[in-house]
Scaffold this motif. Structure first.
Motif, PDB file in Angstrom:
ATOM      1  N   ASN A   1       0.915  -1.365  -0.083  1.00 59.63           N
ATOM      2  CA  ASN A   1       0.083   0.047  -0.062  1.00 59.63           C
ATOM      3  C   ASN A   1       0.832   1.194  -0.029  1.00 59.63           C
ATOM      4  N   VAL A   2       1.930   1.283   0.642  1.00 60.44           N
ATOM      5  CA  VAL A   2       2.868   2.498   0.836  1.00 60.44           C
ATOM      6  C   VAL A   2       3.291   2.565  -0.719  1.00 60.44           C
ATOM      7  N   TYR A   3       3.740   1.630  -1.286  1.00 62.67           N
ATOM      8  CA  TYR A   3       4.394   1.543  -2.697  1.00 62.67           C
ATOM      9  C   TYR A   3       3.406   2.004  -3.636  1.00 62.67           C
ATOM     10  N   LEU A   4       2.219   1.738  -3.731  1.00 58.32           N
ATOM     11  CA  LEU A   4       1.070   2.198  -4.883  1.00 58.32           C
ATOM     12  C   LEU A   4       0.668   3.606  -4.235  1.00 58.32           C
ATOM     13  N   HIS A   5       0.830   3.862  -2.782  1.00 52.11           N
ATOM     14  CA  HIS A   5       0.363   5.182  -2.469  1.00 52.11           C
ATOM     15  C   HIS A   5       1.071   6.347  -3.246  1.00 52.11           C
ATOM     16  N   TYR A   6       2.522   6.036  -3.498  1.00 50.50           N
ATOM     17  CA  TYR A   6       3.387   6.967  -3.893  1.00 50.50           C
ATOM     18  C   TYR A   6       3.448   6.917  -5.390  1.00 50.50           C
ATOM     19  N   ALA A   7       3.549   5.537  -5.588  1.00 51.20           N
ATOM     20  CA  ALA A   7       3.643   5.426  -7.272  1.00 51.20           C
ATOM     21  C   ALA A   7       2.411   5.782  -8.131  1.00 51.20           C
ATOM     22  N   LEU A   8       1.067   5.491  -7.335  1.00 56.64           N
ATOM     23  CA  LEU A   8      -0.220   5.665  -8.075  1.00 56.64           C
ATOM     24  C   LEU A   8      -1.013   6.802  -7.433  1.00 56.64           C
ATOM     25  N   ASP A   9      -1.483   6.447  -6.290  1.00 56.51           N
ATOM     26  CA  ASP A   9      -2.551   7.242  -5.526  1.00 56.51           C
ATOM     27  C   ASP A   9      -2.057   8.738  -5.617  1.00 56.51           C
ATOM     28  N   VAL A  10      -0.916   9.398  -5.301  1.00 55.50           N
ATOM     29  CA  VAL A  10      -0.832  10.520  -5.040  1.00 55.50           C
ATOM     30  C   VAL A  10      -0.396  11.288  -6.489  1.00 55.50           C
ATOM     31  N   TRP A  11       0.104  10.363  -7.106  1.00 55.69           N
ATOM     32  CA  TRP A  11       0.247  10.821  -8.507  1.00 55.69           C
ATOM     33  C   TRP A  11      -0.944  11.062  -9.259  1.00 55.69           C
ATOM     34  N   PHE A  12      -2.046  10.391  -9.116  1.00 63.66           N
ATOM     35  CA  PHE A  12      -3.099  10.599  -9.687  1.00 63.66           C
ATOM     36  C   PHE A  12      -3.856  11.843  -9.229  1.00 63.66           C
ATOM     37  N   HIS A  13      -3.816  11.907  -7.694  1.00 61.74           N
ATOM     38  CA  HIS A  13      -4.767  12.992  -7.292  1.00 61.74           C
ATOM     39  C   HIS A  13      -4.028  14.328  -7.323  1.00 61.74           C
ATOM     40  N   GLU A  14      -2.608  14.361  -7.476  1.00 66.14           N
ATOM     41  CA  GLU A  14      -1.955  15.532  -7.472  1.00 66.14           C
ATOM     42  C   GLU A  14      -1.671  16.105  -9.006  1.00 66.14           C
ATOM     43  N   GLN A  15      -1.510  15.089  -9.747  1.00 63.34           N
ATOM     44  CA  GLN A  15      -1.254  15.348 -11.306  1.00 63.34           C
ATOM     45  C   GLN A  15      -2.321  15.117 -12.093  1.00 63.34           C
ATOM     46  N   VAL A  16      -2.891  13.689 -12.298  1.00 61.49           N
ATOM     47  CA  VAL A  16      -3.595  13.338 -13.270  1.00 61.49           C
ATOM     48  C   VAL A  16      -5.343  14.205 -12.984  1.00 61.49           C
ATOM     49  N   ARG A  17      -5.514  14.031 -11.804  1.00 66.48           N
ATOM     50  CA  ARG A  17      -6.880  14.727 -11.631  1.00 66.48           C
ATOM     51  C   ARG A  17      -6.909  16.275 -11.611  1.00 66.48           C
ATOM     52  N   TRP A  18      -5.757  16.675 -11.076  1.00 68.43           N
ATOM     53  CA  TRP A  18      -5.615  18.062 -11.004  1.00 68.43           C
ATOM     54  C   TRP A  18      -5.520  18.893 -12.307  1.00 68.43           C
ATOM     55  N   HIS A  19      -4.876  18.234 -13.291  1.00 70.72           N
ATOM     56  CA  HIS A  19      -4.866  18.664 -14.845  1.00 70.72           C
ATOM     57  C   HIS A  19      -6.171  18.185 -15.540  1.00 70.72           C
ATOM     58  N   SER A  20      -6.940  17.547 -14.996  1.00 71.84           N
ATOM     59  CA  SER A  20      -8.319  17.073 -15.912  1.00 71.84           C
ATOM     60  C   SER A  20      -9.288  18.128 -15.799  1.00 71.84           C
ATOM     61  N   LYS A  21      -9.901  18.256 -17.123  1.00 70.40           N
ATOM     62  CA  LYS A  21     -10.826  19.369 -17.048  1.00 70.40           C
ATOM     63  C   LYS A  21     -12.425  18.706 -16.669  1.00 70.40           C
ATOM     64  N   GLY A  22     -12.520  17.583 -17.037  1.00 65.09           N
ATOM     65  CA  GLY A  22     -13.604  16.875 -16.613  1.00 65.09           C
ATOM     66  C   GLY A  22     -13.330  16.013 -15.352  1.00 65.09           C
ATOM     67  N   GLU A  23     -14.395  15.190 -15.135  1.00 65.81           N
ATOM     68  CA  GLU A  23     -14.190  14.522 -13.692  1.00 65.81           C
ATOM     69  C   GLU A  23     -13.221  13.339 -13.807  1.00 65.81           C
ATOM     70  N   ALA A  24     -12.588  12.902 -13.131  1.00 69.47           N
ATOM     71  CA  ALA A  24     -11.701  11.817 -12.933  1.00 69.47           C
ATOM     72  C   ALA A  24     -11.582  11.215 -11.331  1.00 69.47           C
ATOM     73  N   CYS A  25     -11.798  10.185 -11.578  1.00 71.74           N
ATOM     74  CA  CYS A  25     -11.476   9.426 -10.134  1.00 71.74           C
ATOM     75  C   CYS A  25     -10.852   7.979 -10.323  1.00 71.74           C
ATOM     76  N   LEU A  26     -10.312   7.503  -9.261  1.00 67.54           N
ATOM     77  CA  LEU A  26      -9.304   6.215  -8.978  1.00 67.54           C
ATOM     78  C   LEU A  26      -9.995   5.561  -7.631  1.00 67.54           C
ATOM     79  N   ILE A  27     -10.291   4.348  -8.013  1.00 69.28           N
ATOM     80  CA  ILE A  27     -10.556   3.485  -6.909  1.00 69.28           C
ATOM     81  C   ILE A  27      -9.637   1.929  -6.860  1.00 69.28           C
ATOM     82  N   ARG A  28      -8.876   2.171  -5.852  1.00 68.29           N
ATOM     83  CA  ARG A  28      -7.771   0.844  -5.825  1.00 68.29           C
ATOM     84  C   ARG A  28      -7.982   0.180  -4.504  1.00 68.29           C
ATOM     85  N   TYR A  29      -8.213  -1.206  -4.967  1.00 61.83           N
ATOM     86  CA  TYR A  29      -8.020  -2.295  -3.908  1.00 61.83           C
ATOM     87  C   TYR A  29      -6.816  -3.085  -3.907  1.00 61.83           C
ATOM     88  N   ALA A  30      -5.451  -2.825  -2.897  1.00 68.51           N
ATOM     89  CA  ALA A  30      -4.371  -3.642  -3.101  1.00 68.51           C
ATOM     90  C   ALA A  30      -3.846  -3.087  -4.859  1.00 68.51           C
TER      91      ALA A  30
END
Length: 444
Positions: A231-260
């Motif tokens: 979870n720590v690994y994917l928190h930094y590799a995926l979750d934070v990147w998605f919310h701080e980069q991908v979603r922030w720069h998306s004009k439309g709605e964007a979401c991520l749901i992760r289980y492991a």
């Protein structure tokens, strides 16, 4: 299966203080964590260890370890203080899959399980304050059905038109050790604790053929500490990147749901969905991970599309658009075809192997299996899937019970009477209570 029992009970004061500080100060690095692993803490952790778990390479069971529990714990603490602790080999066990392949499971020795649980609780007190709400796997008071329900709500009421299905190939085998230690170092300044974690990552694996392997990457599935490290690994590799980069720069709605390592992303805009899918592969490669291209794709998934035209699977469920009784678009879920086939195949194997045991014991186990299945798959709208499983499973059970001897044992009516006698549960939709989100720790 986890080697940790239910984690009920109050969090120790020391961990509460760490959790409070981690929640209030997101830039704090924690030192002096190693010293928390004392006799009292390990004894408290022992109460949470599953006592009937499989033995490690030393053949010592939890019950045997418990015969001299305090002596063993004191010895372990002394070795930790003297820096003499050595991680033991992890015994590899192969679990057959229905497609003929096998999944590796690592089984540490009892002492390592106990110590890993202690470190897991320390890490949880810090990282439960950092993990994002999109992360559901292997976390306290969160589960797969919570992720399924959240994704359902997002898609039903959001303005999403495209879904990105992504599968990470061999995640637990390819997790990069140095990247992980670097990630942990952002919050943990205690070198001794990091050195302890590194020992588990570098511990050799004893395979069933007697060969010992020393992995350069990955963390064994089955180790108590492995889920939170993942979870720590994917928190930094995926979750934070998605919310701080991908979603922030998306004009439309964007979401991520992760289980492991299972995750789904949804986008309002097609161009943004396809751009994300393109850069996702490069993002994962930076951390030694690869997309399984055959299982990853971008699909149109809109309430305005053809009902049932596009479908995708997530955590054992198939998601698709249909219509409600009023004829309006409604997101539907049913048991995925793959999971249904696998469940029926596993049930058939169990019937074949268990048909000769006493009926009372057989039906006790059967009822536990069925209740567990209905508890998970009994979501709103999946009554047809539940009934299909129940019908096929009972037909299989009848077939194999009639092979207990050369003579046919049960007629259809006799089998029905048997099910009634042992109170075999019927499939039913389960209404899940709405649980209000609570903070990870109380700050009062």
């Amino acid at each position: 299966m986890s080697d940790e029992e239910g984690s009920e009970g109050a969090m120790p004061t020391s961990l509460l203080a760490i959790a409070k500080k981690a929640q209030e100060r997101k830039d704090t690095r924690f030192f002096n964590l190693y010293r928390l692993i004392d006799e009292d803490f390990l004894l408290d952790c022992w109460r949470r260890i599953r006592k009937n778990a499989a033995c490690g390479v030393d053949g010592i069971s939890a019950r045997q370890y418990e015969e001299n529990l305090m002596g063993n714990i004191r010895d372990l603490v002394e070795r930790l203080k003297r820096k003499n602790y050595r991680a033991r080999l992890v015994r590899r066990h192969w679990i057959p899959k229905t497609d003929g392949r096998k999944r590796p499971l690592g089984i540490p020795v009892v002492e390592d399980k106990l110590l890993q649980l202690a470190v897991t609780r320390i890490l949880e007190s810090i990282y439960e304050q950092d993990f994002l709400r999109c992360s559901y796997g292997y976390r306290p008071k969160k589960g797969a059905l919570d992720a399924v329900d959240k994704l359902t709500v997002k898609l039903q009421f959001g303005r999403y038109n495209y879904v990105v299905e992504a599968d990470i190939q061999g995640f637990f085998d390819n997790l990069d050790h140095e990247d992980l230690i670097g990630m942990l170092g952002r919050r943990i300044g205690d070198r001794q604790l990091l050195r302890l974690i590194r020992k588990w990552l570098k511990a050799g694996v004893l395979d069933t053929d007697g060969k010992v392997m020393h992995p350069l990457t990955g963390t064994p599935q089955g180790g108590i500490v492995s889920p939170i490290l993942a979870n720590v690994y994917l928190h930094y590799a995926l979750d934070v990147w998605f919310h701080e980069q991908v979603r922030w720069h998306s004009k439309g709605e964007a979401c991520l749901i992760r289980y492991a390592d299972d995750f789904v992303c949804a986008f309002e805009d097609e161009e943004e969905a396809r751009h994300f899918f393109g850069v996702l592969e490069h993002r994962l490669e930076q951390f030694g991970l690869r997309l399984a291209k055959a299982k990853s794709r971008v699909i149109p998934f809109s309430r305005n599309g053809e009902p049932g035209a596009n479908r995708f699977d997530f955590l054992g469920f198939e998601f698709y658009w249909g219509k409600d009784r009023a004829g309006k678009p409604h997101l539907k879920r049913r048991t995925s075809r793959k999971k249904l086939r696998n469940s029926l195949a596993n049930f058939t194997q169990w019937c074949k192997e268990s048909r000769h045991i006493p009926l009372g014991e057989l039906f006790h186990t059967l009822n536990l299996k069925l209740r567990g299945y209905y508890q998970y798959y009994g979501v709103s709208g999946n009554s047809v899937g539940l009934e299909e499983f129940h019908r096929e499973a009972m037909g299989t059970l009848w077939k194999w019970l009639n092979r207990r001897s050369q003579r046919r044992s049960f007629t259809r009516q006799g089998f029905k009477d048997l099910l009634d006698h042992f109170k075999v549960p019927e499939p039913r939709i389960r209404v899940r209570p709405r649980v209000q989100a609570r903070p990870a720790v109380s700050l009062s």
